[in-house]
Design a protein around this motif. Structure first.
Motif, PDB file in Angstrom:
ATOM      1  N   PHE A 114       0.834  -1.202   0.000  1.00 25.14           N
ATOM      2  CA  PHE A 114       0.000   0.000   0.000  1.00 25.14           C
ATOM      3  C   PHE A 114       0.872   1.256   0.000  1.00 25.14           C
ATOM      4  O   PHE A 114       0.481   2.297  -0.531  1.00 25.14           O
ATOM      5  CB  PHE A 114      -0.916   0.006   1.235  1.00 25.14           C
ATOM      6  N   SER A 119      -2.346   6.657  -5.256  1.00 28.24           N
ATOM      7  CA  SER A 119      -3.803   6.805  -5.316  1.00 28.24           C
ATOM      8  C   SER A 119      -4.203   8.083  -6.039  1.00 28.24           C
ATOM      9  O   SER A 119      -3.555   9.123  -5.902  1.00 28.24           O
ATOM     10  CB  SER A 119      -4.371   6.823  -3.895  1.00 28.24           C
ATOM     11  N   GLN A 127      -8.668   1.300  -3.725  1.00 26.52           N
ATOM     12  CA  GLN A 127      -7.601   1.294  -2.727  1.00 26.52           C
ATOM     13  C   GLN A 127      -8.174   1.341  -1.306  1.00 26.52           C
ATOM     14  O   GLN A 127      -7.721   0.603  -0.419  1.00 26.52           O
ATOM     15  CB  GLN A 127      -6.664   2.479  -2.931  1.00 26.52           C
ATOM     16  N   LEU A 157      -2.864  -4.248  -5.881  1.00 28.71           N
ATOM     17  CA  LEU A 157      -3.755  -4.165  -4.721  1.00 28.71           C
ATOM     18  C   LEU A 157      -3.956  -5.523  -4.055  1.00 28.71           C
ATOM     19  O   LEU A 157      -3.955  -5.626  -2.823  1.00 28.71           O
ATOM     20  CB  LEU A 157      -5.109  -3.567  -5.119  1.00 28.71           C
TER      21      LEU A 157
END
Length: 329
Positions: A114, A119, A127, A157
């Motif tokens: 992450f 993003s 996300q 992801l």
């Protein structure tokens, strides 16, 4: 077969799979070094070659080598160029994690986290859903179904969820599999009378990550096994995360009940990245790879490469590989 003969035969099969232009650029410069105790060592010109292969064709070379040798092998890359101490340390850490996970049957890319997922408007919903699932697996959004075009970050992801859960919930059993691999395992289990072993493997995990589910189209035995696997895990409140290149309603020739299972949690889509996100991705990747790209170069690439993230990152890796090979900035 001697080492060179094995590699020559592998090269011809690899070229058939990926085409001549990609083969000439990325595979032909690789040299075989050693085959010892089922570990095949290859030398790549620089770290960009290793990263590109691991990102785009992570299992291709291993599958071809195993087909030729008739037994399981592990693959190790040796980088020919001298690396900066910091980069070498990071690479060693990633390689160590990858080996550790593989020893537990978990084949996740340790680079996909992450922390390094950029993003933007095109992917922020997916996300956020992925993060929520990683924090409380089995409690919200089950199954989580992520869909989008090729190279937009679905695998990133899925892997980020897996890597996060492995770090925060060390007693959890995590399994990542492509639908193609799942299909192969179903076929093999049926052929060799080992369906109970297959059920035990897939129905006793805490987190199941299935990539590219669209490839189960027309495969009825696989769909049947998948349906009961999802049912069992759902009833146990175990997390299921699925990726596809299209939403469930557009996956043809799958049973209605399986389509229903895909749709009973949360469906999140990823769109092609907008310009600002593309710029941010290039900056992040450039920093990670110590490329030091000038702002006008970043803007030029972001303006020209619009379709997907994989193309953007591929472009940067090619730049890095060329700079490393020629010694030019």
């Amino acid at each position: 077969m001697i080492l060179e003969e094995i590699w020559e035969k592998s090269l011809s099969k690899i070229e058939e799979k990926i085409g001549t232009s990609i083969f000439e650029l990325w595979i032909k410069p690789i040299k075989p070094v050693q085959l010892k105790e089922q570990q095949f060592t290859l030398e790549v010109p620089n770290r960009f070659f290793k990263e590109w292969i691991e990102d785009y064709y992570p299992t291709l070379i291993i599958e071809i080598l195993e087909g030729l040798l008739g037994h399981a092998v592990t693959l190790k890359y040796r980088v020919a160029e001298k690396q900066a101490a910091e980069i070498k340390r990071i690479e060693a850490k990633l390689e160590s994690r990858k080996t550790r996970l593989a020893s537990r049957g978990i084949y996740l890319n340790p680079r996909y986290t992450f922390e390094n997922f950029i993003s933007g408007q095109s992917n922020q919903f997916a996300q956020a859903a992925a993060k929520a699932v990683a924090e409380t697996p089995g409690k919200v959004y089950n199954p989580l179904f992520i869909y989008g075009g090729v190279g937009l970050g679905k695998t990133h992801l899925l892997s980020a969820i897996g890597n996060s859960v492995i770090d925060s919930k060390q007693d959890y059993t995590v399994l990542y599999v492509s639908s193609e691999q799942f299909t192969n395992e179903v076929v093999s289990a049926v052929r060799h009378g080992k369906t109970e072993e297959l059920k035990k493997k897939y129905r006793n995990v805490d987190l199941l990550l299935i990539d590219d589910i669209q490839f189960v189209e027309n495969k009825m035995a696989t769909q049947e096994e998948l349906f009961y696997t999802i049912n069992t895990l759902y009833e146990k409140q175990k997390q299921i995360v699925i990726s596809s290149d299209r939403p469930p309603k557009e996956i043809k020739t799958i049973t209605d009940r399986l389509r229903s299972r895909f749709s009973m949690g949360l469906i999140a889509d990823i769109q092609p990245p907008e310009y600002e996100t593309r710029v941010a991705i290039i900056h992040k990747k450039s920093d990670m790879e110590r490329l030091g790209l000038k702002e006008d170069v970043v803007n030029f690439i972001a303006a020209k490469v619009k379709t997907n993230i994989r193309e953007l990152e591929g472009c940067l890796i090619r730049l890095g590989a060329q700079a490393a090979l020629t010694g030019s900035p």
